[in-house]
Design an enzyme around this catalytic site. Structure first.
Site, PDB file in Angstrom:
ATOM      1  N   GLY A 237       3.031   1.110  -6.374  1.00 30.15           N
ATOM      2  CA  GLY A 237       2.807   1.600  -7.731  1.00 30.15           C
ATOM      3  C   GLY A 237       2.553   0.459  -8.696  1.00 30.15           C
ATOM      4  O   GLY A 237       2.094  -0.625  -8.311  1.00 30.15           O
ATOM      5  N   SER A 238       2.888   0.703  -9.935  1.00 33.80           N
ATOM      6  CA  SER A 238       2.604  -0.260 -10.995  1.00 33.80           C
ATOM      7  C   SER A 238       3.625  -1.394 -10.993  1.00 33.80           C
ATOM      8  O   SER A 238       4.727  -1.281 -10.435  1.00 33.80           O
ATOM      9  CB  SER A 238       2.636   0.432 -12.356  1.00 33.80           C
ATOM     10  N   GLY A 242       7.753  -1.582 -10.335  1.00 37.16           N
ATOM     11  CA  GLY A 242       8.412  -2.575  -9.508  1.00 37.16           C
ATOM     12  C   GLY A 242       9.527  -3.306 -10.229  1.00 37.16           C
ATOM     13  O   GLY A 242      10.553  -3.648  -9.626  1.00 37.16           O
ATOM     14  N   GLU A 259       4.540  -3.029  -3.163  1.00 33.66           N
ATOM     15  CA  GLU A 259       3.088  -3.184  -3.251  1.00 33.66           C
ATOM     16  C   GLU A 259       2.689  -2.730  -4.649  1.00 33.66           C
ATOM     17  O   GLU A 259       2.554  -1.536  -4.914  1.00 33.66           O
ATOM     18  CB  GLU A 259       2.382  -2.335  -2.186  1.00 33.66           C
ATOM     19  N   CYS A 293      -5.966  -0.382  -5.392  1.00 30.50           N
ATOM     20  CA  CYS A 293      -5.193  -1.580  -5.741  1.00 30.50           C
ATOM     21  C   CYS A 293      -6.008  -2.830  -5.429  1.00 30.50           C
ATOM     22  O   CYS A 293      -5.781  -3.891  -6.019  1.00 30.50           O
ATOM     23  CB  CYS A 293      -3.861  -1.598  -5.010  1.00 30.50           C
TER      24      CYS A 293
END
Length: 501
Positions: A237-238, A242, A259, A293
């Site tokens: 995700g963003s 994180g 990630e 991404c």
């Protein structure tokens, strides 16, 4: 022309063919298609009590699954791969309906699932430890790898099934049950995959409770993040997400595999094959409507080629058909929602204020229904400003100019993210210098930033999070390591020559 038709009915039919129940129509969680904004389902979201019961069931399954030899665990993943192949078109249709990908990209994503299953089956016989020389006579020193525990997978909308499979296929052969919280935007693909995995488990006689799906909002993810029974949280995700997940898992001494964002750059040197570079750049920057991404967001071109390169990319963009992904010839589908469009407009406005010049694109495209469609944008920038250093999850390609190679590397590395990178050059020295200097987890030569294969470890550095999924030795994240010393002598020498007599 391939008419979209009733998207709800198409989703329901694909789910049924995968063995999942038809989507509910009376729940509190509404699932819509980015294609036209129509409603695909209304699901009943999980509650906190559901999370607790689910993790408890997965923990119980771990007690059985960890005792199964790894090659036998591989039989489950082999059967899953077979079923994914049988239902490839059904899963791809759900990916297009929920995420808006064009069919070829959706089929490619499902193929990644099949590929990682093949990889994981081979891995089930290769979970190797090491034997090291001991300094003590009559002793053997070695390391062994053991199942870790329950793995929570929190996935994003843009790769609704591939990233799950990277984690799940590896986790299962490593001896770990999986609890999956899919994106709230793409839960139907998760229900289909879960049904196929349950069928695979039944076919090979695997224990119940190895895999669970929890559909819900951020509170569901937070409950998984905070649960001490979850040994590993693999979250995609963003960067903002994180920053929340990592300290909370660390506070309970759990493991994280993150990630996060990517702000990927490509250098185009003066010796580059521009025909090759243009093809690679257009796919990497405009594919999936810029919602990968690994999307190419920064093009760093040498002054001697930047004008021609930009002109050729703009010309190629003019030929990209934007629209309903089910329509023949469409290469760019919808943005996931209006928020993505608003972020794109804001970024383009900021770029203009910073002196950027819009070369092409950025305008909305009218398509029947309530989907959000835009033309991919190319913007010439005088410098790497704040908006360029931020990741906007939309199809914007910023073009920067450099004179010396050191300047190109500084521009490339001068962002907080560190996922994917590439260089286009026929100069071997430049290529080698780039591979050594790029601060990303992925560094390519004469290919774009997107399109990773499952055989290599996938992940990035800096604010991308440092996690590694898929191939190489990424499996080690899903297991625990033990160092073993075995004394097969009649004596008891101590290490480092210590005397204690």
């Amino acid at each position: 022309m391939n008419p979209t038709g009733n998207l709800h009915d198409r989703a329901a039919a694909a789910l049924r063919r995968c063995g999942a129940s038809a989507p509910a129509l009376d729940g509190a969680h509404t699932v819509t298609s980015p294609i036209d904004g129509s409603e695909l389902a209304r699901l009943h979201p999980a509650r906190a009590a559901d999370v607790d019961a689910t993790v408890a069931a997965a923990s119980a399954a771990f007690g059985h699954w960890r005792q199964v030899p790894a090659p036998m665990r591989g039989r489950l993943v082999r059967r899953l791969g077979d079923l994914l192949g049988e239902h490839k078109s059904d899963l791809a249709e759900l990916v297009t309906l929920e995420a808006g990908k064009i069919p070829s990209e959706a089929l490619g994503e499902v193929q990644e699932m099949i590929d990682i299953c093949e990889f994981a089956v081979g891995l089930s016989r290769q979970l190797y430890g090491r034997t090291m020389p001991s300094e003590r006579p009559g002793h053997r020193l070695m390391e062994t790898w053991h199942p870790l525990g329950v793995v929570a997978v929190i996935s994003a909308f843009n790769f609704p099934v591939a990233v799950w499979s990277w984690n799940t296929a590896i986790a299962l052969v490593c001896g770990d049950p999986v609890v999956w919280k899919p994106s709230e935007k793409t839960p139907l693909t998760a229900l289909a995959c879960h049904a196929l995995l349950e069928r695979a488990a039944g076919d090979v006689g695997a224990p119940a409770g190895l895999h669970h799906v929890l559909v819900g909002d951020a509170a569901v993810g937070e409950a998984l993040v905070d649960d001490p029974r979850v040994a590993l949280v693999s979250a995609t995700g963003s960067i903002r997400m994180g920053r929340i997940v990592a300290p909370r898992v660390a506070a309970r001494f759990g493991r994280c595999l993150l990630e996060l964002g990517g702000n990927n750059g490509a250098i185009v040197g003066p010796s580059a094959d521009l025909d090759l570079a243009v093809r690679a750049v257009v796919f990497a920057a405009a594919g999936t409507a810029g919602q990968r991404c690994t999307t190419l967001r920064r093009l760093i071109a040498h002054r001697s080629v930047v004008d021609e390169l930009t002109e050729r990319i703009a010309k190629a963009y003019s030929g990209l058909r934007v629209g309903d992904p089910f329509d023949d010839g469409v290469l760019v589908g919808p943005l996931i929602d209006g928020r993505a469009h608003a972020a794109m407009r804001t970024a383009l406005e900021r770029a203009e204020l910073d002196g950027g010049i819009l070369v092409t694109g950025g305008d909305a495209v009218e398509v029947p229904g309530d989907g959000v469609y835009v033309r991919p944008a190319v913007v010439r920038m005088p410098a790497q400003t704040d908006v360029v250093r931020e990741e906007t999850f939309a199809p914007i390609l910023y073009v920067l100019t450099y004179d010396g190679f050191d300047e190109a590397i500084a521009l490339h590395n001068g962002v907080p993210q560190g996922l994917s990178s590439s260089i286009f050059t026929t100069d071997q020295r430049e290529a080698e210098r780039f591979l050594a200097a790029s601060d990303c987890g992925i560094a390519n030569v004469n290919i774009g930033t997107s399109g990773a294969e499952i055989g290599g470890a996938f992940g990035g550095e800096k604010e991308t999070g440092g996690g590694r999924e898929s191939g190489s030795d990424s499996w080690k994240a899903y297991m625990r390591r033990a160092t073993n010393t075995i004394n097969y002598s009649d004596d008891l020498p101590l290490a480092q020559g210590v005397e204690f007599g």
